[in-house]
Design an enzyme around this catalytic site. Structure first.
Site, PDB file in Angstrom:
ATOM      1  N   HIS A 178       6.469  14.978 -19.245  1.00 50.22           N
ATOM      2  CA  HIS A 178       6.816  15.199 -20.651  1.00 50.22           C
ATOM      3  C   HIS A 178       6.993  13.859 -21.354  1.00 50.22           C
ATOM      4  O   HIS A 178       7.756  13.007 -20.902  1.00 50.22           O
ATOM      5  CB  HIS A 178       8.095  16.036 -20.765  1.00 50.22           C
ATOM      6  CG  HIS A 178       7.841  17.511 -20.635  1.00 50.22           C
ATOM      7  ND1 HIS A 178       8.684  18.473 -21.135  1.00 50.22           N
ATOM      8  CD2 HIS A 178       6.787  18.175 -20.088  1.00 50.22           C
ATOM      9  CE1 HIS A 178       8.174  19.674 -20.878  1.00 50.22           C
ATOM     10  NE2 HIS A 178       7.041  19.517 -20.238  1.00 50.22           N
ATOM     11  N   LYS A 202      21.357  14.362 -16.506  1.00 54.68           N
ATOM     12  CA  LYS A 202      21.615  13.144 -15.740  1.00 54.68           C
ATOM     13  C   LYS A 202      22.147  13.361 -14.317  1.00 54.68           C
ATOM     14  O   LYS A 202      22.137  12.431 -13.512  1.00 54.68           O
ATOM     15  CB  LYS A 202      22.622  12.249 -16.497  1.00 54.68           C
ATOM     16  CG  LYS A 202      22.048  11.632 -17.760  1.00 54.68           C
ATOM     17  CD  LYS A 202      21.139  10.461 -17.427  1.00 54.68           C
ATOM     18  CE  LYS A 202      20.190  10.099 -18.543  1.00 54.68           C
ATOM     19  NZ  LYS A 202      18.857  10.709 -18.446  1.00 54.68           N
ATOM     20  N   TYR A 233      17.772   8.838 -22.346  1.00 52.78           N
ATOM     21  CA  TYR A 233      17.220  10.076 -21.785  1.00 52.78           C
ATOM     22  C   TYR A 233      16.222   9.790 -20.661  1.00 52.78           C
ATOM     23  O   TYR A 233      16.236  10.458 -19.628  1.00 52.78           O
ATOM     24  CB  TYR A 233      16.559  10.914 -22.893  1.00 52.78           C
ATOM     25  CG  TYR A 233      16.276  12.331 -22.461  1.00 52.78           C
ATOM     26  CD1 TYR A 233      17.257  13.313 -22.536  1.00 52.78           C
ATOM     27  CD2 TYR A 233      15.029  12.690 -21.945  1.00 52.78           C
ATOM     28  CE1 TYR A 233      17.004  14.616 -22.123  1.00 52.78           C
ATOM     29  CE2 TYR A 233      14.768  13.998 -21.532  1.00 52.78           C
ATOM     30  CZ  TYR A 233      15.773  14.948 -21.625  1.00 52.78           C
ATOM     31  OH  TYR A 233      15.535  16.241 -21.198  1.00 52.78           O
ATOM     32  N   TYR A 247      16.520  21.082 -27.440  1.00 53.65           N
ATOM     33  CA  TYR A 247      17.983  21.087 -27.429  1.00 53.65           C
ATOM     34  C   TYR A 247      18.429  21.501 -28.831  1.00 53.65           C
ATOM     35  O   TYR A 247      18.139  20.790 -29.803  1.00 53.65           O
ATOM     36  CB  TYR A 247      18.529  19.682 -27.129  1.00 53.65           C
ATOM     37  CG  TYR A 247      18.299  19.208 -25.707  1.00 53.65           C
ATOM     38  CD1 TYR A 247      17.057  18.720 -25.300  1.00 53.65           C
ATOM     39  CD2 TYR A 247      19.337  19.221 -24.771  1.00 53.65           C
ATOM     40  CE1 TYR A 247      16.850  18.274 -24.005  1.00 53.65           C
ATOM     41  CE2 TYR A 247      19.140  18.775 -23.465  1.00 53.65           C
ATOM     42  CZ  TYR A 247      17.899  18.307 -23.090  1.00 53.65           C
ATOM     43  OH  TYR A 247      17.700  17.859 -21.804  1.00 53.65           O
ATOM     44  N   PRO A 288      25.597  18.971 -18.151  1.00 55.80           N
ATOM     45  CA  PRO A 288      24.134  18.926 -17.987  1.00 55.80           C
ATOM     46  C   PRO A 288      23.354  18.529 -19.235  1.00 55.80           C
ATOM     47  O   PRO A 288      22.136  18.375 -19.173  1.00 55.80           O
ATOM     48  CB  PRO A 288      23.785  20.362 -17.566  1.00 55.80           C
ATOM     49  CG  PRO A 288      24.898  21.198 -18.086  1.00 55.80           C
ATOM     50  CD  PRO A 288      26.120  20.348 -18.067  1.00 55.80           C
TER      51      PRO A 288
HETATM   52  C1  PHB Z   1      17.072  22.594 -16.721  1.00 51.59           C
HETATM   53  O1  PHB Z   1      15.840  22.772 -16.830  1.00 51.59           O
HETATM   54  O2  PHB Z   1      17.732  23.270 -15.909  1.00 51.59           O
HETATM   55  C2  PHB Z   1      17.724  21.578 -17.553  1.00 51.59           C
HETATM   56  C3  PHB Z   1      16.960  20.753 -18.353  1.00 51.59           C
HETATM   57  C4  PHB Z   1      17.568  19.810 -19.157  1.00 51.59           C
HETATM   58  C5  PHB Z   1      18.945  19.697 -19.170  1.00 51.59           C
HETATM   59  C6  PHB Z   1      19.717  20.512 -18.353  1.00 51.59           C
HETATM   60  C7  PHB Z   1      19.112  21.457 -17.544  1.00 51.59           C
HETATM   61  O3  PHB Z   1      19.528  18.778 -19.977  1.00 51.59           O
END
Ligand code: PHB
Ligand code: APR
Length: 397
Positions: free
Chosen positions: A75, A300, A388, A204, A296
């Site tokens: 990505h 990280k 990130y 997000y 989450p």
């Molecule tokens: C996930 O795909 O489980 C996932 C992706 C990004 C995040 C947290 C969890 O920031």
């Protein structure tokens, strides 16, 4: 009592223990992993899915990158949805070419388990009552039980890779540790579904009803999350309720193209920030979740485990090859510098994107304005992007 011997006793066969074990094994350093659960239990846990470039390179270095490179999704950016507004964070352009890899922790673990089996390196699953001893002495060992027999594993060093609830951290006298912790008043309700992703990148979403995240495992499997109160019960969430709530938190254009389907997993995880200092006690080193937890939101957790593994591996390599035992006491400070930066980023992303019920009207506007400042400024977007994709690993010299 049966006596066993190894150079590095590793407690825990999660991603930290298995990756450290693979790197050490490839370097000719003997390891034995003790895991409380069965392999299937370990693989049954659905966890994160975003790998930083540093972790991707470390997995390749360990010789376990083939399936990730074939099946993982590279990505080059992600999206922030701020109510109705969609903002693209172009990771590649903002970081001079860096990207992330979408590949589930379960798959990373599966590949590491297979590699360890092929290498003929030993893992003892269903090891009971694992206890580290003599960490501050020359006589370091781990005791455990297996099939009703008591064992003693003599070793040079112990790697505590046994997660947040493990025995390694708990066996350090409390007065030798300083704990830093924040528990958030909400959790994440996550579902896994065999549906195509709503968007080609992760989204997000900040919304007045609460945070939402659209993630994926592949082109046909999705992982979605909703912010829910900390005391929420998963039984209260039918699939229909989940999809309806998710749609209500996404910009209209995304909600309209969301494809829903039956969930194949549904669970609630609490959000927590936690760090213990130091990450070392004599000859025992804490690695990954055993030493720190992040919420989450910044993706990280797994990546920090990988950078701890890299640091410990590079130190042990120099210890065994060049006699550089002076480096051992550097482990904690090197790790903690990177850990705290990721803690800060994860806390910030969490604070910016979630709804905090106790925020007064002023604090709410300040938080909205702070995030808008960041996304409207190239410098701000760069800051988000470089955190990130992952801050650099420190060299061990
Ligand atoms: C996930 O795909 O489980 C996932 C992706 C990004 C995040 C947290 C969890 O920031
Ligand atoms: N004895 C032996 N094994 C134990 C013990 C014990 N007393 N306690 C825990 N374990 C095992 C667990 O069963 C688990 O398999 O240690 C392992 C720890 O694995 P994880 O919890 O996955 O931790 P870690 O390997 O550090 O993985 C990094 O970062 O944010 C997270 O999702 C991410 O789980 C990932 C983690």
């Amino acid at each position: 009592m049966k006596i066993l011997k190894t150079q590095i006793a590793i407690i825990g066969a999660g991603p930290s223990g298995l990756l450290l074990g693979q790197l050490l094994h490839n370097a000719g350093i003997d390891t034995l992993i003790l895991e409380r659960q069965t392999p299937d239990y370990v693989l049954g846990r659905i966890r994160a899915g975003v790998l930083e470039q540093g972790m991707v390179e470390l997995l390749r270095q360990a010789g376990v990158g083939q399936r990730m490179d074939a099946e993982g999704l590279v990505h080059t950016g992600f999206e922030l949805a701020l109510d109705a507004r969609r903002v693209h964070i172009d990771l590649q352009a903002l970081t001079g070419g860096k990207t992330v890899m979408i590949y589930g922790q379960t798959e990373v673990t599966r590949d590491l388990m297979a590699a360890r089996r092929e290498a003929g390196a030993q893992t003892i699953y269903e090891a009971g009552n694992v206890v580290p001893h003599g960490m501050k002495t020359e006589e370091t060992f781990v005791t455990f039980e297996k099939d009703g027999e008591l064992y003693r594993l003599d070793c040079d060093y112990i790697a505590g890779c046994d997660g947040f609830h493990g025995v390694a951290r708990q066996s350090i006298p409390a007065e030798c540790l300083k704990v830093f912790e924040r528990v958030y008043p909400f959790g994440w309700l996550g579902i896994l579904a065999d549906t195509p992703p709503v968007h080609e990148e992760l989204v997000y979403a900040r919304h007045e009803r609460g945070f939402a995240l659209c993630s994926m495992r592949s082109a046909t499997r999705t992982r979605y999350y909703l912010q829910v109160p900390a005391d929420e019960h998963v039984e209260n969430w039918s699939d229909q309720r989940f999809w309806d709530e998710l749609k209500s938190r996404l910009p209209g254009t995304l909600a309209a193209s969301l494809i829903t389907g039956p969930s194949i997993e549904k669970s609630i995880a609490p959000l927590r920030s936690f760090v213990v200092e130091p990450m070392q006690y004599g000859q025992m080193f804490l690695v990954g979740d055993a030493a720190h937890i992040v919420p989450p939101t910044g993706a990280k957790g797994l990546n920090l485990a990988a950078s701890d593994v890299s640091t410990l591996f590079n130190i042990l390599l120099k210890v065994y090859r060049e006699g550089r035992v002076d480096l051992l006491e550097k482990y904690s400070e090197v790790c903690l510098r990177r850990v705290w930066k990721a803690e800060r980023f994860s806390w910030w992303m969490t604070s910016m994107l979630h709804r905090f019920d106790d925020n007064d009207a002023f604090s709410l506007r300040i938080a909205e304005s702070e995030l808008e400042y960041f996304v409207d400024s190239e410098a701000g977007r760069k800051t988000i992007a470089e955190n990130y994709v992952g801050l650099p690993y420190e060299a061990i010299e």
